[in-house]
Scaffold this motif. Structure first.
Motif, PDB file in Angstrom:
ATOM      1  N   THR A  12     -63.410  21.541  26.047  1.00 34.70           N
ATOM      2  CA  THR A  12     -64.523  20.907  26.613  1.00 34.70           C
ATOM      3  C   THR A  12     -64.504  19.943  24.355  1.00 34.70           C
ATOM      4  OG1 THR A  12     -65.206  22.578  24.759  1.00 34.70           O
ATOM      5  CG2 THR A  12     -66.054  22.849  27.058  1.00 34.70           C
ATOM      6  N   THR A  13     -65.586  19.249  24.647  1.00 34.49           N
ATOM      7  CA  THR A  13     -65.664  18.150  23.092  1.00 34.49           C
ATOM      8  C   THR A  13     -66.791  18.511  21.984  1.00 34.49           C
ATOM      9  OG1 THR A  13     -67.525  17.124  24.351  1.00 34.49           O
ATOM     10  CG2 THR A  13     -64.653  16.561  24.564  1.00 34.49           C
ATOM     11  N   PRO A  14     -66.597  18.048  21.126  1.00 30.36           N
ATOM     12  CA  PRO A  14     -67.395  18.667  19.906  1.00 30.36           C
ATOM     13  C   PRO A  14     -69.268  17.820  20.425  1.00 30.36           C
ATOM     14  CG  PRO A  14     -65.139  17.704  18.722  1.00 30.36           C
ATOM     15  CD  PRO A  14     -65.522  17.214  20.766  1.00 30.36           C
ATOM     16  N   SER A  15     -69.688  18.644  19.526  1.00 28.62           N
ATOM     17  CA  SER A  15     -70.763  18.031  20.017  1.00 28.62           C
ATOM     18  C   SER A  15     -71.446  17.222  18.358  1.00 28.62           C
ATOM     19  CB  SER A  15     -72.699  19.226  19.089  1.00 28.62           C
ATOM     20  OG  SER A  15     -72.641  19.584  18.478  1.00 28.62           O
ATOM     21  N   LYS A  16     -71.909  16.024  18.179  1.00 29.24           N
ATOM     22  CA  LYS A  16     -72.211  15.350  16.838  1.00 29.24           C
ATOM     23  C   LYS A  16     -72.059  16.101  15.661  1.00 29.24           C
ATOM     24  CE  LYS A  16     -73.920  11.206  18.663  1.00 29.24           C
ATOM     25  NZ  LYS A  16     -74.678  11.234  19.606  1.00 29.24           N
ATOM     26  N   GLU A  17     -73.000  16.926  15.720  1.00 30.57           N
ATOM     27  CA  GLU A  17     -73.337  18.216  14.743  1.00 30.57           C
ATOM     28  C   GLU A  17     -72.216  18.528  14.409  1.00 30.57           C
ATOM     29  OE1 GLU A  17     -75.257  18.685  17.194  1.00 30.57           O
ATOM     30  OE2 GLU A  17     -76.788  18.127  15.989  1.00 30.57           O
ATOM     31  N   GLU A  18     -71.140  19.246  15.121  1.00 29.14           N
ATOM     32  CA  GLU A  18     -69.629  19.977  15.439  1.00 29.14           C
ATOM     33  C   GLU A  18     -68.668  18.148  14.869  1.00 29.14           C
ATOM     34  OE1 GLU A  18     -69.810  23.125  18.554  1.00 29.14           O
ATOM     35  OE2 GLU A  18     -69.237  21.844  18.395  1.00 29.14           O
ATOM     36  N   LEU A  19     -69.071  17.477  14.716  1.00 32.33           N
ATOM     37  CA  LEU A  19     -68.442  16.414  14.516  1.00 32.33           C
ATOM     38  C   LEU A  19     -68.956  16.435  13.426  1.00 32.33           C
ATOM     39  CD1 LEU A  19     -66.168  13.884  15.286  1.00 32.33           C
ATOM     40  CD2 LEU A  19     -68.373  12.591  15.509  1.00 32.33           C
ATOM     41  N   GLU A  20     -69.883  16.344  13.054  1.00 34.07           N
ATOM     42  CA  GLU A  20     -69.822  16.342  11.560  1.00 34.07           C
ATOM     43  C   GLU A  20     -69.208  17.694  10.292  1.00 34.07           C
ATOM     44  OE1 GLU A  20     -73.708  15.168   9.418  1.00 34.07           O
ATOM     45  OE2 GLU A  20     -73.597  14.231  11.336  1.00 34.07           O
ATOM     46  N   ILE A  21     -69.376  18.436  11.402  1.00 38.95           N
ATOM     47  CA  ILE A  21     -68.931  19.331   9.823  1.00 38.95           C
ATOM     48  C   ILE A  21     -67.690  18.632  10.373  1.00 38.95           C
ATOM     49  CG2 ILE A  21     -68.340  21.830   9.293  1.00 38.95           C
ATOM     50  CD1 ILE A  21     -70.962  22.168  11.670  1.00 38.95           C
ATOM     51  N   ALA A  22     -66.884  18.896  10.829  1.00 42.94           N
ATOM     52  CA  ALA A  22     -65.183  19.064  11.601  1.00 42.94           C
ATOM     53  C   ALA A  22     -64.782  17.641  10.903  1.00 42.94           C
ATOM     54  CB  ALA A  22     -64.790  18.528  12.534  1.00 42.94           C
ATOM     55  N   VAL A  23     -65.426  16.350  10.771  1.00 42.49           N
ATOM     56  CA  VAL A  23     -65.119  15.351   9.292  1.00 42.49           C
ATOM     57  C   VAL A  23     -65.142  15.839   8.203  1.00 42.49           C
ATOM     58  CG1 VAL A  23     -65.228  12.801   9.144  1.00 42.49           C
ATOM     59  CG2 VAL A  23     -65.107  14.221  11.244  1.00 42.49           C
ATOM     60  N   LYS A  24     -65.920  16.172   7.972  1.00 38.80           N
ATOM     61  CA  LYS A  24     -66.542  16.608   6.379  1.00 38.80           C
ATOM     62  C   LYS A  24     -64.565  17.307   6.482  1.00 38.80           C
ATOM     63  CE  LYS A  24     -70.542  16.341   4.890  1.00 38.80           C
ATOM     64  NZ  LYS A  24     -72.193  16.707   6.008  1.00 38.80           N
ATOM     65  N   GLU A  25     -64.638  18.622   6.687  1.00 41.40           N
ATOM     66  CA  GLU A  25     -63.663  19.951   6.708  1.00 41.40           C
ATOM     67  C   GLU A  25     -62.329  19.079   6.785  1.00 41.40           C
ATOM     68  OE1 GLU A  25     -63.176  23.978   8.558  1.00 41.40           O
ATOM     69  OE2 GLU A  25     -64.600  22.781   9.370  1.00 41.40           O
ATOM     70  N   ILE A  26     -62.049  18.214   7.616  1.00 46.28           N
ATOM     71  CA  ILE A  26     -59.996  17.385   7.481  1.00 46.28           C
ATOM     72  C   ILE A  26     -61.108  16.505   6.461  1.00 46.28           C
ATOM     73  CG2 ILE A  26     -59.222  15.856   8.792  1.00 46.28           C
ATOM     74  CD1 ILE A  26     -60.876  17.125  11.679  1.00 46.28           C
ATOM     75  N   SER A  27     -61.602  15.603   5.845  1.00 44.63           N
ATOM     76  CA  SER A  27     -60.923  14.897   4.537  1.00 44.63           C
ATOM     77  C   SER A  27     -62.828  14.613   4.655  1.00 44.63           C
ATOM     78  CB  SER A  27     -61.164  13.770   5.102  1.00 44.63           C
ATOM     79  OG  SER A  27     -61.586  12.101   4.766  1.00 44.63           O
ATOM     80  N   GLN A  28     -62.332  14.741   2.884  1.00 39.08           N
ATOM     81  CA  GLN A  28     -64.252  14.299   2.045  1.00 39.08           C
ATOM     82  C   GLN A  28     -64.334  12.548   2.143  1.00 39.08           C
ATOM     83  OE1 GLN A  28     -65.795  16.361   1.090  1.00 39.08           O
ATOM     84  NE2 GLN A  28     -64.255  17.717   2.369  1.00 39.08           N
ATOM     85  N   GLU A  29     -63.371  12.346   2.750  1.00 36.79           N
ATOM     86  CA  GLU A  29     -64.038  10.595   3.301  1.00 36.79           C
ATOM     87  C   GLU A  29     -64.896  10.468   4.549  1.00 36.79           C
ATOM     88  OE1 GLU A  29     -60.141   8.426   4.306  1.00 36.79           O
ATOM     89  OE2 GLU A  29     -59.166  10.187   3.494  1.00 36.79           O
ATOM     90  N   ALA A  30     -65.550   9.149   4.828  1.00 41.42           N
ATOM     91  CA  ALA A  30     -66.307   8.735   5.450  1.00 41.42           C
ATOM     92  C   ALA A  30     -65.706   8.483   6.990  1.00 41.42           C
ATOM     93  CB  ALA A  30     -66.974   7.308   5.455  1.00 41.42           C
ATOM     94  N   VAL A  31     -66.555   9.147   7.490  1.00 33.66           N
ATOM     95  CA  VAL A  31     -65.885   8.601   9.409  1.00 33.66           C
ATOM     96  C   VAL A  31     -65.050   7.441   9.409  1.00 33.66           C
ATOM     97  CG1 VAL A  31     -65.886   8.682  11.461  1.00 33.66           C
ATOM     98  CG2 VAL A  31     -67.756  10.291  10.067  1.00 33.66           C
ATOM     99  N   CYS A  32     -64.094   7.564  10.156  1.00 29.71           N
ATOM    100  CA  CYS A  32     -63.257   6.176  10.113  1.00 29.71           C
ATOM    101  C   CYS A  32     -64.500   4.668  11.006  1.00 29.71           C
ATOM    102  CB  CYS A  32     -61.925   6.264  10.332  1.00 29.71           C
ATOM    103  SG  CYS A  32     -61.620   6.893  12.472  1.00 29.71           S
ATOM    104  N   LYS A  33     -64.022   3.457  10.581  1.00 33.59           N
ATOM    105  CA  LYS A  33     -64.172   2.981  11.846  1.00 33.59           C
ATOM    106  C   LYS A  33     -63.850   2.681  13.086  1.00 33.59           C
ATOM    107  CE  LYS A  33     -67.728   1.733   8.420  1.00 33.59           C
ATOM    108  NZ  LYS A  33     -67.503   3.012   7.695  1.00 33.59           N
TER     109      LYS A  33
END
Ligand SMILES: Cc1ncc(C[n+]2csc(CCOP(=O)(O)OP(=O)(O)O)c2C)c(N)n1
Length: 280
Positions: A259-280
Motif C-alpha cells: 500500500t502507498t502513503p496518503s498525502k499526510e503520511e508523505l509529508e510526515i515521511a519527507v520531513k523525517e527523511i530530510s528537512q529539505e523541501a520535497v524534491c521537484k
C-alpha cells in the motif's frame, strides 16, 4: 577501490533523495510497493552510484555491469535510481502505473532503458543473472552481474537451483544481495516459512557470504569492493534491513508492503527523511 568520507556523505544524501522520490511517485500513483522499495534504497544507491559501470546514453553498452531486480515488485526503487542515473527523465517518475506509461507496476525490459530483464514473478532473477555471468565468463569479458533478491523470495525453490548452478560454474563475476527485511507480503518471513540461517545456507551452497547492515553505506560499499576480490565462487551479500526504512510511518509495518502513503503520511515521511523541501 575504497571510499572517502565525502563519497559516503554524497551516497547517504542520494539514498535520502531516492527514498523521497519513491514515496512521491507512490503517493501520486496510489498503488504499488512501498516497504520493499524503501528497505533496498541504500543497496541500490550503493550499486548505481558507487559500484556499477554503465552508460545511460547507451543502455546496451557492452562494457556495462548488469543489475537484475529479482524482487521486481520494488520497481519504484529501480525506476528512481534509473532516473537519478540518467536512463529516464525524472519527470517520468510521476507516471508510475498510469495507463500508457512505460513504468508499469513491475519492470518491463522491452520499454524501459536500463531494465535488463522483466521481473515480478519471484524466484527467477538469479537464474537470469547466472546466464549473463556465465556468458561473460565464456567471452572472457570483465563485466559484473548483480542480482537483488528478497528474503521472502528465498522460499522459491528455483533460487536454490540457481545457487547450486552459480557455485558449480564458479561464477565469481556474480554478486547477489538479499534484502533481509524479515517481512514478506502478509507477515514475518519466519512465520510464513522460515529461511534462516540465511548465511549458513549460502555458504553450504558454495558461496562466499558477507553479512552487513543494509542501511550502513560504508558497510555496503566495502562489501561490494570485497566481493570483486573473491575468486572461484559467487558472492552473496546478506543485507540486514528494515522494511519501510526511512520513516516511522512505514518502518516494520507489513501493511505497507503493497500500500502507498496518503498525502499526510508523505509529508510526515519527507520531513523525517530530510528537512529539505520535497524534491521537484
Ligand atoms: C512467484 C510469485 N509468487 C508470489 C508473488 C506475490 N508476491 C509479491 S511480493 C511478495 C512477497 C515477497 O517478499 P520479499 O521477497 O521478502 O520482498 P520484500 O519484503 O523485500 O518486499 C509476494 C509473495 C510473486 N510476485 N511471485
Amino acid at each position: 577501490m575504497g571510499v572517502t568520507p565525502e563519497q559516503l556523505k554524497t551516497l547517504t544524501d542520494k539514498a535520502k533523495r531516492v527514498r523521497i522520490d519513491i514515496l512521491k511517485m507512490l503517493t501520486e500513483c496510489g498503488s504499488g510497493h512501498t516497504g520493499g522499495s524503501l528497505s533496498a534504497a541504500d543497496i541500490a544507491t550503493a550499486l548505481y552510484f558507487y559500484k556499477m559501470k554503465y552508460d545511460p546514453k547507451r543502455p546496451d553498452w557492452k562494457g556495462r555491469d548488469h543489475f537484475i531486480l529479482s524482487k521486481g515488485h520494488a520497481a519504484p526503487l529501480l525506476y528512481t535510481v534509473l532516473a537519478h542515473a540518467g536512463f529516464i527523465e525524472h519527470a517520468e517518475l510521476c507516471t508510475l502505473r498510469k495507463l500508457g506509461s512505460r513504468l508499469q507496476g513491475h519492470p518491463d525490459s522491452k520499454c524501459v532503458p536500463g531494465v535488463e530483464i522483466s521481473t515480478g514473478s519471484l524466484g527467477q532473477g538469479l537464474s537470469v543473472a547466472n546466464g549473463i555471468a556465465l556468458a561473460h565468463k565464456l567471452d572472457k569479458t570483465p563485466n559484473r552481474v548483480y542480482a537483488l533478491l528478497g528474503d521472502g523470495e528465498l522460499q522459491e525453490g528455483q533460487v536454490w537451483e540457481a545457487a547450486m548452478t552459480a557455485a558449480h560454474y564458479k561464477l565469481d563475476n556474480l554478486c547477489a544481495l538479499v534484502d533481509n527485511n524479515g517481512l514478506q507480503i502478509d507477515g514475518p518471513v519466519a512465520k510464513v516459512m522460515g529461511v534462516e540461517p540465511i548465511t549458513d545456507k549460502w555458504r553450504a551452497f558454495g558461496w562466499e557470504v558477507f553479512d552487513v547492515d543494509g542501511h550502513n553505506m560504508e558497510q555496503l560499499v566495502n562489501a561490494l569492493d570485497k566481493a570483486e576480490t573473491v575468486k572461484g565462487k559467487p558472492v552473496m551479500i546478506v543485507c540486514r534491513t528494515i522494511k519501510g526504512k526511512g520513516s516511522k510511518v512505514f518502518e516494520g509495518k507489513v501493511e505497507f508492503h503493497g500500500t502507498t502513503p496518503s498525502k499526510e503520511e508523505l509529508e510526515i515521511a519527507v520531513k523525517e527523511i530530510s528537512q529539505e523541501a520535497v524534491c521537484k
